[in-house]
Write an enzyme that holds these catalytic residues in place. Sequence first.
Site, PDB file in Angstrom:
ATOM      1  N   PHE A  74       0.821  -1.208   0.000  1.00 47.21           N
ATOM      2  CA  PHE A  74       0.000   0.000   0.000  1.00 47.21           C
ATOM      3  C   PHE A  74       0.860   1.266   0.000  1.00 47.21           C
ATOM      4  CE2 PHE A  74      -2.028   3.410   2.427  1.00 47.21           C
ATOM      5  CZ  PHE A  74      -3.258   3.534   1.803  1.00 47.21           C
ATOM      6  N   ASP A  75       1.862   1.320   0.854  1.00 45.62           N
ATOM      7  CA  ASP A  75       2.724   2.502   0.943  1.00 45.62           C
ATOM      8  C   ASP A  75       3.395   2.799  -0.390  1.00 45.62           C
ATOM      9  OD1 ASP A  75       2.428   1.287   3.628  1.00 45.62           O
ATOM     10  OD2 ASP A  75       3.696   2.944   4.264  1.00 45.62           O
TER      11      ASP A  75
END
Length: 401
Positions: A200-201
């Site tokens: 996600f990051d």
Amino acid sequence: MTTQNRDERTAVDGARRTPTTVDLVVPVYNEQDQLADTVCTLLGLTAESANEVTIVIADNASTDRTGRIGADLAQLQQRVRYVRLDQKGRGRALKQVWSASRADVVAYTDVDLATDIRLLDPMVRVLASGTADVAIASRLLSDSKVERGPKREVISRCYNRILKVGLDVGYSDAQCGFKALSRRAADAILPHVRDVNWFFDTEVLTLAQWSGLRIHEFAADWTDDPDSSVDVVATALEDLKGMARMRRDLRHSAIPLERISAEVGRPAAVPNLGAQIIHFVDVGIVSTVTYSLGFLLLGMFMDVNLANFIALLLSALLNTALNRRHTFGARNPSGKLAHHLKGLAVFALCWLLTSAAIQMTTGLPTMAVLVAVSVANVGATVLRFALQRIWVFADTRRKES
């Protein structure tokens, strides 16, 4: 000073003092042993902040007492909220809580507080001022102070180098657990983020850079948590799959980069002609030095024409890559292969010119040949710049104008 002017100044000063609202999310899964201490620490560290910071506990389907502890903290502390998700996934938790937030800035920190939380206020300042759209802590900047074992250090550095090549990104540290986004950036990026776990990051940062948003990095003071439950190797493999998926989506035009940029209100930063000329000269110097050294070394072991071809080919690939990023400001890998193929066509022209120079100096010492070829290279520089500007990278200029 008149009463009216004094009232107007008071109103302006009051507007300037309006605090920025911040939702600081702590994603957790089965963290009953440290959740309460973490939240209390965060409350203490943010108590004197110039911003209105709310601690949001994002519980991704914990099966221990984490939920009860989080709910109790939210009931006892005014600046704490508790959100329960029915499915696991760190990325899923952040996306859901950030999307639902109406705070001016959304941020997150890992529950172990490995990163110094005092970076929060500087992060908020650059986002609130509009200087940047995304702010991240980085363990890989020269000023960062990091305490962790060699295994995780090597894996982290290797992963971030793979990102630079695979996704053509410039940020230094994708996985440090402390990041913040402006409200506009979050609203524009999050609907297009597909990963629900640890990638996600990386996906958020990559979409931000590819769209032309500004990412501000802060050197982190970071201490490794020896009790971390993260499987570093498995996470890295999952991230590689995410990289391949993003490249595939980009090739199929499935990522609306221009729309994200427009929603944030961040116009593309296109280098002007003067900057392009200076960058092109810098890249040309590097390419020429690369070619010259390669020609000298290869000329000791093979035919001079073959040495010229290989040295020029290597310098041409380097020239295209550097000009693509630094001279013409390409922000993402889109069209990268086409740019290199066109660059090779320009290389062919330069090769013909330098080959002609070699033929004209047949029988002379190698150094004399090198001088003649270098002069031919300099003569081709203006033509190379013109072709790169109007042909090789023409599509990039149209997309970014």
